[in-house]
Design an enzyme around this catalytic site. Structure first.
Site, PDB file in Angstrom:
ATOM      1  N   GLY A  42       0.809  -1.228   0.000  1.00  0.00           N
ATOM      2  CA  GLY A  42       0.000   0.000   0.000  1.00  0.00           C
ATOM      3  C   GLY A  42       0.832   1.262   0.000  1.00  0.00           C
ATOM      4  N   ARG A  53       1.248  -5.918  -4.915  1.00  0.00           N
ATOM      5  CA  ARG A  53       1.193  -6.785  -3.746  1.00  0.00           C
ATOM      6  C   ARG A  53       1.716  -8.205  -3.992  1.00  0.00           C
ATOM      7  NH1 ARG A  53      -1.264  -4.157   0.501  1.00  0.00           N
ATOM      8  NH2 ARG A  53      -2.527  -2.365  -0.085  1.00  0.00           N
ATOM      9  N   ASP A  98       5.769  -7.430   6.176  1.00  0.00           N
ATOM     10  CA  ASP A  98       5.869  -8.623   5.339  1.00  0.00           C
ATOM     11  C   ASP A  98       6.897  -8.452   4.225  1.00  0.00           C
ATOM     12  OD1 ASP A  98       4.086 -10.096   6.759  1.00  0.00           O
ATOM     13  OD2 ASP A  98       2.402  -9.831   5.364  1.00  0.00           O
ATOM     14  N   LYS A 157       8.225   1.104   5.496  1.00  0.00           N
ATOM     15  CA  LYS A 157       7.084   1.875   4.999  1.00  0.00           C
ATOM     16  C   LYS A 157       5.779   1.335   5.553  1.00  0.00           C
ATOM     17  CE  LYS A 157       4.477   0.190   2.542  1.00  0.00           C
ATOM     18  NZ  LYS A 157       3.667  -0.664   1.650  1.00  0.00           N
ATOM     19  N   THR A 158       4.881   2.157   5.961  1.00  0.00           N
ATOM     20  CA  THR A 158       3.461   1.876   6.154  1.00  0.00           C
ATOM     21  C   THR A 158       2.806   2.981   6.951  1.00  0.00           C
ATOM     22  OG1 THR A 158       1.759   0.537   7.197  1.00  0.00           O
ATOM     23  CG2 THR A 158       3.920   0.300   8.111  1.00  0.00           C
ATOM     24  N   ASP A 206       0.292   2.607   8.580  1.00  0.00           N
ATOM     25  CA  ASP A 206      -0.330   1.992   9.760  1.00  0.00           C
ATOM     26  C   ASP A 206       0.507   2.147  11.030  1.00  0.00           C
ATOM     27  OD1 ASP A 206      -2.102   1.187   7.826  1.00  0.00           O
ATOM     28  OD2 ASP A 206      -1.324  -0.848   7.700  1.00  0.00           O
ATOM     29  N   TYR A 265     -24.967  16.772  15.430  1.00  0.00           N
ATOM     30  CA  TYR A 265     -24.596  15.431  14.969  1.00  0.00           C
ATOM     31  C   TYR A 265     -23.513  14.801  15.835  1.00  0.00           C
ATOM     32  CZ  TYR A 265     -26.969  16.314  10.520  1.00  0.00           C
ATOM     33  OH  TYR A 265     -27.912  16.582   9.560  1.00  0.00           O
ATOM     34  N   MET A 300      -8.331   4.218   8.622  1.00  0.00           N
ATOM     35  CA  MET A 300      -7.482   3.133   8.156  1.00  0.00           C
ATOM     36  C   MET A 300      -6.420   2.788   9.188  1.00  0.00           C
ATOM     37  SD  MET A 300      -6.143   3.118   4.257  1.00  0.00           S
ATOM     38  CE  MET A 300      -7.245   2.610   2.939  1.00  0.00           C
ATOM     39  N   ARG A 348      -5.342  -0.958   9.362  1.00  0.00           N
ATOM     40  CA  ARG A 348      -5.337  -2.424   9.537  1.00  0.00           C
ATOM     41  C   ARG A 348      -5.543  -2.807  10.994  1.00  0.00           C
ATOM     42  NH1 ARG A 348      -2.910  -5.837   4.943  1.00  0.00           N
ATOM     43  NH2 ARG A 348      -3.162  -4.358   3.250  1.00  0.00           N
ATOM     44  N   TYR A 387      -8.031   6.438   1.897  1.00  0.00           N
ATOM     45  CA  TYR A 387      -7.441   6.848   0.617  1.00  0.00           C
ATOM     46  C   TYR A 387      -7.134   8.336   0.569  1.00  0.00           C
ATOM     47  CZ  TYR A 387      -8.814   2.180  -0.656  1.00  0.00           C
ATOM     48  OH  TYR A 387      -8.943   0.821  -0.676  1.00  0.00           O
TER      49      TYR A 387
END
Lengths: 553, 553
Positions: free
Chosen positions: A81, A145, A176, A202-203, A205, A243, A250, A252, A424
């Site tokens: 990603g 991927r 990974d 990298k990430t 997350d 509201y 995002m 994961r 995104y």
């Protein structure tokens, strides 16, 4: 190609580089390393790349051998990603290679690791690189991927590497991808292939970090974009006063993004998956927790608020995981039978087939979510958790609980909701100064690791809550971060995923303040990322990192 | 209250003021005005505020009477949906009043026009004002949607205005609120109440503009926030190369926001409601138009793209409007009968009851949308158009069409989608420099209109594509913008709503380029709003405004 004024102005930004990487650089070897766990197994799997020393680059007083190096050809791959700053890793790597020798070449493999296997590549010239400096996205060479897990892939890759006279491969990826990069490094050493492999963390997350990797790149920028939006929504919330906004983020499995955004914006509620799991909370308990805050605020005339929800939450609710396991298992064996049932009867059918406890949980879910749990399976037959609209699930269930409380006279107030999902919107933002600098330094450091003949290392930049001048550049043996984990039924060496630590300063800081945030209105409005203003506005690392390094926020 | 570094830094920004408003100011009266249409009716309804001259402020060579004015007490109201810059209108008004006399006072009525009627107010002191300079949101005094339409409300308001010795009321709102402000102005003149009423043009939707009002405030900032996000998504789109993103944008009926965002970001597709209506396009034609672009790109290996959709689209599709009219009408008379039907049978029931053409359109809709059309009615019994997920509707229907084409061998490629809806993310963003300056000048000008005894005017700042120095400040009689329209069954005087003009430069510029954007990938990435950088990055007006004023973009 038409460019925005900011694209044009930002192209001229020169990322800050650690002092140690400027001018003459020397390599200092540190202590030998061990993997974080399962040392024997890891060592056995990585006989050539296990136990290597930590590395650090320092300013050299005199010219070293590095500085009269011959040209180096290297390859680079973007894996998985998108994350803001990938282009700066590549431009740092490019500039580093060119500093080593002007005739060095950098090749980019296209659309992820598959580009290596299938021999799709371009040479990254200065002209191309200059188009992408300080920009977001991975579009310079694309990402993908495909997993590099198979010796056949390694051998195919080797052919093109040899053909292009490439000495080293830089793989930019998450946990990974970096694990696989290390397997590849080991394979090429064992084969005496003469190809080094270097990883870059990298990430967005934020779950690839440890003692030696302070943060994964992109986390900073993505969180700042989401926090900008959350802040804007909170202003609206506090102006319109009508509201409750349920905002899924995002990230994961890990809740780092939600936690960081909470620290930046001080929402009324933020759920942390890791805490839910540790406390063995049920869905109903989470719903009640939110509903209580709504009821408290409603009593005080505040029928508005914000709730941050981490993407992976559903998997961390023990009863939901048990339910999903049974559903996965049952549907794997009764897919056709289930599909043949009238859509309007499927829910009742499922309830009749599940074990009593799971049937009860399943029956408590709103219709839409219950349906999602039985459809949308991935190739392994599992529920696609990222497709579950947790933000709607919680909004609906909180509404149902409040309606019940209203009947019982326990709640007065109005409850109307808006839901959002941000992901995104931030993965390809132009990098913040922090990520622009951090990534450029990571790439530049990778070039030095290559020049020094290293393989099986991850490029490492530390001390990043200090000014960039004083950042520490070096390399960490990837095996140092590994342990053995069960994946798809077999034990595999993998980099430990870093989840939110409940004993860590970021969570503890959040936990110590959240009761006040829930009751009062303590919103902070971070605003959009700034590139040109005062340093306290433009150059701040994440709140998470500051707290982890003992700083106050 | 904790503040972000940007909040702190931004508080110090001094909005740029037109040269004419600095120092000694004199009022120049222009030509007498006429309403844009229905002159006789409007004049009859506004005998005291019709036909007044245009006003312009100019630098005075010598001291004028204004500058030895006595203190003025004024009130201010925020009406309707939030828009970036509201706080700066108020701070400009405050500073203007204080410049007239240091003992002037400004009162803010709370939570919209209802605050005037119910006597809820606060005095806005320098301390409060300073907390909100250059910030987004309307939280300084809150906003609300109570309509001032009834003499009883006017009289209630008058009581508190008299009690506080308020000489003038500034109403910050959209077209309806400004219409009502003018009715109120007329009422107070007729009653010799001694209260002036001045309007300020607010709305992110951009549909309150005309010859004398170049733009409504907030449009610039909101579009820039949405364009930042669209740009980020486009980078992702172009990196991952696997999704079509369907992005719905706020903006009510008018497509100004979608058009402006398209001009800023160059997406593959942007639908403009006003064009759909003019060309009498069917839903199927719109779906086919998008599907053709998807198919074309798919043939070239580009299985990704972006589609911008204006919020109000569904009402501009003639066949959908006819369908919704019949549904509204039918359900108004058969609500109980319909509610008694099993949910799973409601669709078939509706199809059996609708006229053949409408039944056909209804049957073609995806299930979720069909259901939305029969539920969620507003207090008037109408479908709540803003709740219809047009972005999902189009994504699903394009998918269905492509699946059909695939069967027929007319389409190769993959089609996967992500949907987004941006609205609340931008309504309360901190104002761009443009909006910060524009709003401050609007508020400051309002104070001068008050000091000069004017009523029934809207504060006007023009020439805003030039540097702020040369902006033209003045007032426009609100009646000048009015015509008669049917509202809830009766003819009423209202400010004409400005929809996208298909013969205007913004649309024509878009239309001349969109075929290339659809086929090629021409994405522009505007990035986040910048406050401190080079002027070409920080101080640009919207593309719409530049084009409307004959500039190139």
């Amino acid at each position: 190609m038409k460019k925005s004024p900011l694209q044009i102005a930002r192209a001229a930004y020169q990322p800050k580089l650690p002092k140690a990487l400027k001018g003459q650089v020397k390599l200092v070897e540190g202590e030998k390393t061990q993997s974080v766990a399962d040392q024997n197994e890891i060592q056995k799997l990585f006989p050539n790349t296990y136990g290597m020393p930590l590395l650090k680059f320092e300013t050299a007083g005199v010219s070293t051998s590095l500085n009269d190096h011959r040209p180096i050809n290297a390859g680079v791959i973007l894996s998985g990603g998108q994350a803001p700053g990938g282009h700066n890793v590549i431009s740092g790597l490019f500039d580093g290679l060119k500093a080593i020798h002007k005739d060095s070449k950098l090749y980019g493999f296209l659309m992820g690791p598959g580009g290596l296997v299938d021999h799709n590549y371009i040479e990254l010239t200065a002209e191309i690189i200059d188009e992408y400096r300080n920009t977001g996205g991975f579009d310079i060479i694309g990402s993908g991927r495909t997993k590099l897990e198979d010796p056949e892939q390694y051998d195919k890759g080797l052919k093109i590497l040899k053909k292009l006279d490439i000495k080293a491969l830089v793989i930019i990826g998450g946990d990974d991808s970096n694990t696989n990069a290390c397997v590849l490094a080991e394979y090429y050493v064992a084969k005496n292939a003469g190809i080094q492999v270097i990883g870059c963390p990298k990430t967005i997350d934020g779950d690839l970090k440890n003692e030696m990797i302070e943060t994964s790149f992109g986390f900073d920028t993505a969180c700042k974009v989401y926090s900008e939006l959350i802040g804007n929504i909170q202003r609206d919330c506090n102006s319109a006063r009508k509201y409750w906004h349920f905002i899924k983020l995002m990230g994961r499995s890990a809740s780092h993004i939600a936690l960081e955004c909470a620290l930046q914006t001080q929402p009324n509620i933020c759920i942390i998956s890791e805490e839910v799991e540790a406390k063995q909370q049920s869905l109903d308990e989470i719903v009640a927790y939110i509903a209580e805050a709504v009821a408290y605020r409603g009593k005080n005339g505040k029928n508005f608020g914000t709730v941050l929800i981490p993407e992976g939450l559903i998997e961390f609710i023990p009863e939901m995981r048990v339910l999903m396991d049974e559903l996965n298992d049952y549907l794997a064996h009764h897919a056709e039978e289930f599909a043949a049932i009238d859509k309007n009867e499927q829910r009742a059918y499922m309830i009749s087939k599940l074990s009593p406890k799971n049937a009860e949980v399943y029956a408590s879910l709103p219709e839409g979510v219950a349906r999602q749990l039985t459809l949308d399976r991935d190739p392994h037959g599992n529920v696609q958790v990222s497709l579950i609209e947790t933000e709607k699930l919680l909004a609906e269930m909180v509404g149902a609980k409040l309606a019940q409380w209203k009947k019982e006279g326990k709640y007065i107030g109005k409850f109307a909701t808006q839901v959002h999902f941000f992901g995104y919107e931030g993965r390809c933002a132009a990098p913040s100064n922090y990520d622009a600098d951090y990534c450029y330094a990571l790439g530049y450091t990778a070039s030095l690791l290559i020049a020094n003949g290293k393989t099986g290392y991850i490029s490492s930049i530390r001390n990043t809550t200090e000014s960039a001048e004083n950042w520490i550049a070096g390399g960490v043996p990837t095996t140092m971060m590994m342990n053995m984990e069960r994946r798809h039924g077999a034990m595999k060496p993998v980099i430990q995923k870093a989840l939110v630590r409940l004993d860590g300063a970021p969570f503890k800081t959040f936990a110590s303040q959240r009761d006040v945030w829930a009751k009062e209105t303590c919103y902070v409005y971070p605003g959009p990322i700034q590139y040109f203003g005062p340093t306290e506005v433009c150059d701040q690392p994440s709140q998470t990192l500051l707290l982890e390094q003992g700083k106050t926020i």
